[in-house]
Design a protein around this motif. Structure first.
Motif, mmCIF file in Angstrom:
data_model
loop_
_atom_site.group_PDB
_atom_site.id
_atom_site.type_symbol
_atom_site.label_atom_id
_atom_site.label_comp_id
_atom_site.label_asym_id
_atom_site.label_seq_id
_atom_site.Cartn_x
_atom_site.Cartn_y
_atom_site.Cartn_z
ATOM 1 N N PRO A 31 0.831 -1.204 0.000
ATOM 2 C CA PRO A 31 0.000 0.000 0.000
ATOM 3 C C PRO A 31 0.866 1.255 0.000
ATOM 4 O O PRO A 31 2.099 1.166 0.096
ATOM 5 C CB PRO A 31 -0.771 -0.126 1.317
ATOM 6 N N PRO A 32 0.257 2.430 -0.104
ATOM 7 C CA PRO A 32 1.027 3.671 0.011
ATOM 8 C C PRO A 32 1.883 3.688 1.277
ATOM 9 O O PRO A 32 1.442 3.267 2.344
ATOM 10 C CB PRO A 32 -0.059 4.747 0.055
ATOM 11 N N PHE A 33 3.110 4.130 1.125
ATOM 12 C CA PHE A 33 4.080 4.230 2.215
ATOM 13 C C PHE A 33 4.425 2.863 2.814
ATOM 14 O O PHE A 33 4.860 2.762 3.959
ATOM 15 C CB PHE A 33 3.601 5.213 3.291
ATOM 16 N N SER A 34 4.208 1.810 2.022
ATOM 17 C CA SER A 34 4.672 0.459 2.356
ATOM 18 C C SER A 34 4.098 -0.056 3.670
ATOM 19 O O SER A 34 2.906 0.070 3.923
ATOM 20 C CB SER A 34 6.206 0.422 2.340
ATOM 21 N N ARG B 106 -1.722 -2.154 7.776
ATOM 22 C CA ARG B 106 -2.850 -2.577 8.616
ATOM 23 C C ARG B 106 -4.197 -2.137 8.042
ATOM 24 O O ARG B 106 -5.240 -2.603 8.503
ATOM 25 C CB ARG B 106 -2.679 -2.014 10.025
ATOM 26 N N LEU B 107 -4.185 -1.251 7.046
ATOM 27 C CA LEU B 107 -5.428 -0.767 6.444
ATOM 28 C C LEU B 107 -5.800 -1.536 5.180
ATOM 29 O O LEU B 107 -6.759 -1.178 4.497
ATOM 30 C CB LEU B 107 -5.305 0.725 6.113
ATOM 31 N N PHE C 133 -4.538 9.655 10.108
ATOM 32 C CA PHE C 133 -5.092 10.458 9.012
ATOM 33 C C PHE C 133 -5.909 9.594 8.056
ATOM 34 O O PHE C 133 -7.032 9.948 7.676
ATOM 35 C CB PHE C 133 -3.960 11.153 8.250
ATOM 36 N N LEU C 134 -5.363 8.457 7.662
ATOM 37 C CA LEU C 134 -6.045 7.608 6.687
ATOM 38 C C LEU C 134 -7.295 6.959 7.271
ATOM 39 O O LEU C 134 -8.312 6.821 6.580
ATOM 40 C CB LEU C 134 -5.081 6.547 6.163
ATOM 41 N N ARG D 75 -10.385 1.819 5.415
ATOM 42 C CA ARG D 75 -9.402 0.917 4.824
ATOM 43 C C ARG D 75 -9.310 1.181 3.324
ATOM 44 O O ARG D 75 -10.155 1.860 2.739
ATOM 45 C CB ARG D 75 -9.782 -0.543 5.076
ATOM 46 N N TYR D 76 -8.277 0.605 2.692
ATOM 47 C CA TYR D 76 -8.125 0.730 1.249
ATOM 48 C C TYR D 76 -9.178 -0.125 0.537
ATOM 49 O O TYR D 76 -9.700 -1.086 1.112
ATOM 50 C CB TYR D 76 -6.729 0.267 0.819
#
Length: 407
Positions: free
Chosen positions: A112-115, A120-121, A263-264, A272-273
């Motif tokens: 995911p973004p920023f590895s 966890r998302l 933030f996410l 979550r993604y």
């Protein structure tokens, strides 16, 4: 194999490619990795840490290639393939090498973004599950199938984390790339240390490369090492221990990670993604950074405070004390009690607890089989006085806002 193409690399010099690799390298899922930072927000602490998952994927593929080539050169084609239960032929060797290279290239496809920071998302397990799902992307699937149906099926099997009962040669490839002494680890330690600007990640890769080999153990064929590589194997374990304690667990990086996740969680739908692979591919660091900038400028945004802490370097600061314990639960309970105490007396400090859970693989590295000169096979932990002692105790800190974030 005809390595007609090459890419320059600051760590390994040249990364070799076959022309048939190019369609996969140029595919959307692989190219997306250019926009996924290898170390998340670590560049806020170490400015050079701006490298990405794309270069790591290429580097892992090159290290894998060199390891397999060296085994063939030293052991001979017959011994290498027989030890893996494969037919002895040049064609079998080429398949082994191509499967290994493709697993190495694609092993981090689902980050995911920023590895690891926001892993966890993910909607389904860890990044390995998303990597497996992305193998079905038409550009990946068609590219692999162009190399042969057997190669396509083998890559899928090796990369399926739920599949444990693999043929010997595929189990070996999984350990060669993703194991405790695999090419993935070798590349990221050297690459991270290079870009961060530290010497902690250095180890004797040429010596390891020269002494790794398949070994028949009571658990089947495993990646092992000859006794002459014992010191180099210890060096790799020490490098990993040092990188975790000095870089990956850096206290400023840790609180930035927590702010980013907060933030996410406040921003993403369903916290979550997305699960659908095509939609997931639209998420990368660039998209999240743009969202952070917009939220920083919008006081009404639900994650405005977290965005401002990251964008304007107003992150929480650590309190002096570090809480250590024998297990993660003990540390978490003690930190939670301290957080409640601070909130009761100084609520504007907005305390945040961070529990550092040591990676279990630091101790599992001792399971590496070692071939002694008399033909006996022992484990690294049985021969090394160092490896068994490399342990990071569970610990944690509390971070507090220095002042209330201005709206």
């Amino acid at each position: 194999m005809n390595f007609s193409e090459a890419v320059r690399d600051p760590v390994h010099g040249m990364i070799r490619l076959e022309r048939c690799d190019l369609d996969i390298v140029d595919s959307a899922p692989v190219q997306r990795l250019r926009n996924i930072r290898q170390l998340g927000l670590t560049d806020r602490v170490y400015p050079g840490a701006c490298h990405n998952r794309f270069e790591h994927a290429l580097g892992t593929m090159e290290v894998t290639t060199r390891l397999v080539e060296e085994m063939k050169s030293r052991l001979g084609l017959d011994e290498l393939l027989r030890s893996l239960g494969s037919a002895v032929s040049e064609q079998s060797y080429i398949k082994l090498l191509r499967i290994s290279r493709m697993v190495a290239l694609l092993h981090d496809l689902g980050h995911p973004p920023f590895s690891h920071v926001t892993e966890r998302l993910l909607p389904r397990g860890m990044h390995e599950e998303m990597s497996l799902a992305l193998l079905e992307h038409p550009q990946i699937r068609n590219g692999l199938k162009s190399l042969g149906e057997e190669i396509w099926q083998s890559v899928v099997q090796v990369m399926d984390p739920a599949l444990e009962d693999l043929p010997s040669h595929l189990r070996f490839i999984r350990s060669l790339v993703c194991g405790e002494f695999g090419s993935d680890r070798m590349d990221y330690l050297l690459r991270d240390a290079h870009h961060v600007g530290v010497e902690y990640g250095a180890f004797d890769l040429p010596r390891i490369q020269h002494t790794l080999r398949p070994l028949e153990t009571d658990q089947g064929v495993q990646l092992g090492i000859e006794h002459g590589g014992l010191l180099a194997a210890e060096g790799l374990q020490w490098a990993r221990f040092s990188m975790f304690t000095q870089v990956y667990f850096h206290r400023t990086r840790r609180i930035l990670d927590l702010h980013l996740v907060d933030f996410l969680v406040r921003t993403l739908e369903q916290r979550r993604y997305p699960e659908e692979p095509d939609e997931y591919l639209r998420w990368d660091d660039i998209r999240v950074l743009q969202m952070l900038r917009e939220a920083d400028l919008d006081p009404s945004h639900p994650a405005h405070a977290s965005a401002r802490r990251i964008i304007r370097r107003q992150q929480h600061r650590p309190l002096p004390e570090v809480v250590e314990g024998e297990d993660v639960e003990d540390v978490a309970d003690r930190l939670a009690a301290r957080v409640r105490e601070i909130r009761d007396h100084e609520p504007l400090k907005d305390p945040v607890a961070d529990v550092v859970s040591p990676p279990p693989a630091l101790s599992r590295g001792g399971d590496l089989p070692i071939l002694l000169e008399n033909g006996e096979i022992r484990r690294l932990s049985q021969l090394s006085s160092l490896v068994g002692r490399l342990r990071v105790k569970p610990h944690g800190r509390i971070y507090c806002a220095q002042v209330a974030v201005q709206q």
